[in-house]
Design an enzyme around this catalytic site. Structure first.
Site, PDB file in Angstrom:
ATOM      1  N   CYS A  45      -9.194   1.978   7.803  1.00 36.20           N
ATOM      2  CA  CYS A  45      -9.190   0.519   7.961  1.00 36.20           C
ATOM      3  C   CYS A  45      -8.307   0.141   9.148  1.00 36.20           C
ATOM      4  CB  CYS A  45      -8.660  -0.141   6.688  1.00 36.20           C
ATOM      5  SG  CYS A  45      -8.702  -1.958   6.762  1.00 36.20           S
ATOM      6  N   ASP A  47      -6.276  -2.150   9.205  1.00 35.39           N
ATOM      7  CA  ASP A  47      -5.011  -2.684   8.696  1.00 35.39           C
ATOM      8  C   ASP A  47      -3.814  -1.986   9.360  1.00 35.39           C
ATOM      9  OD1 ASP A  47      -2.670  -3.088   6.923  1.00 35.39           O
ATOM     10  OD2 ASP A  47      -4.128  -4.058   5.607  1.00 35.39           O
ATOM     11  N   ARG A  49      -0.965  -1.532   8.492  1.00 32.38           N
ATOM     12  CA  ARG A  49      -0.053  -0.795   7.607  1.00 32.38           C
ATOM     13  C   ARG A  49      -0.565   0.596   7.244  1.00 32.38           C
ATOM     14  NH1 ARG A  49      -0.216  -5.576   3.336  1.00 32.38           N
ATOM     15  NH2 ARG A  49      -2.373  -5.363   4.024  1.00 32.38           N
ATOM     16  N   HIS A 101      -7.795   1.784   1.485  1.00 37.80           N
ATOM     17  CA  HIS A 101      -6.469   1.504   0.923  1.00 37.80           C
ATOM     18  C   HIS A 101      -6.555   0.395  -0.113  1.00 37.80           C
ATOM     19  CE1 HIS A 101      -5.602  -2.266   3.249  1.00 37.80           C
ATOM     20  NE2 HIS A 101      -6.559  -1.766   3.988  1.00 37.80           N
ATOM     21  N   CYS A 104      -6.874  -3.927   0.152  1.00 36.67           N
ATOM     22  CA  CYS A 104      -7.581  -4.115   1.427  1.00 36.67           C
ATOM     23  C   CYS A 104      -8.121  -5.546   1.527  1.00 36.67           C
ATOM     24  CB  CYS A 104      -8.722  -3.114   1.541  1.00 36.67           C
ATOM     25  SG  CYS A 104      -9.621  -3.243   3.105  1.00 36.67           S
TER      26      CYS A 104
HETATM   27 ZN    ZN Z   1      -8.093  -2.810   4.783  1.00 32.16          ZN
END
Ligand code: ZN
Length: 219
Positions: A45, A47, A49, A101, A104
């Protein structure tokens, strides 16, 4: 005229990082720039993090990375397919890891019933998964458990989609070992769960008919 934002802090960190690397190993960049032999392709992803290298402890050069919103494998995504073809055909990676994750935002946005724009088109495969596993998701105890399970089911479905791409099929037909893995990362504890849905050949493909009848446990 608007002033240009100052990113000098980032550039300064880069200088310090590069100097630190050279202190540890004077030939670090010389060696790295002449060679790229990762064993892994990471499909994760976007993302911020969930940085592949950081959470797996892999150094630059050790993992080839593709990231998009909600770690999806669209069969017609030329970006992903180009990465996949290069990773398998040129870099000879042995493992492709789809890593989702928990928590998400993309998975959440897919099923929250609100309009988000173009990304709603992108997230359609997640709605398909949610529909296919409606009964299982409905039986989850609470919204968090339901969301987390959908994150896992999404990863498993993407592994199966990946296994059906002509690139992966041709690799197996040529007798070249290639393993497709599905993982889920916990933002709250930093731990990766192996979702145990590894596919290492066409025999690992799960019939869509079985999956859709509700008797299958995968994809
Ligand atoms: Zn995500």
């Amino acid at each position: 005229m608007a002033s240009i934002p100052d990113l000098s802090g980032l550039l300064q960190h880069n200088v310090e990082w590069a100097e630190g690397k050279l202190r540890e190993d004077p030939h670090y960049f010389e060696r790295l720039s002449g060679l790229q032999t990762p064993d892994y392709l990471w499909i994760g992803c976007s993302d911020s993090r969930v940085p592949a290298n950081v959470i797996t402890g892999l150094a630059p050069g050790e993992v080839f990375v593709h990231r998009n919103v909600a770690n999806l494998v669209h069969p017609g995504d030329l970006n992903l397919l180009s990465v996949l073809e290069f990773a398998i055909g040129v870099l000879h990676v042995k493992h492709v890891i789809v890593c989702g994750h928990y928590g998400c935002g993309g998975v959440h946005a897919a099923v929250d019933g609100n309009a988000h724009g173009i990304v709603d088109h992108w997230l359609q495969p997640i709605r398909d998964v949610a529909e296919r596993y409606e009964d299982e998701l409905h039986s989850c105890s609470g919204d968090d458990a339901r969301h987390n399970r959908l994150c896992e089911l999404n990863v498993r479905a993407q592994v199966q989609t990946l296994a059906r791409t002509p690139i992966v099929r041709a690799t197996w037909e040529a007798g070249t070992p290639l393993h497709l893995h599905g993982w889920a990362y916990g933002l709250g504890d930093g731990r990766i769960r192996d979702l145990k849905c590894t596919v290492s050949g066409p025999e690992g493909l799960i019939s869509r008919k079985v999956a859709q009848s509700g008797t299958g446990s995968d994809a």
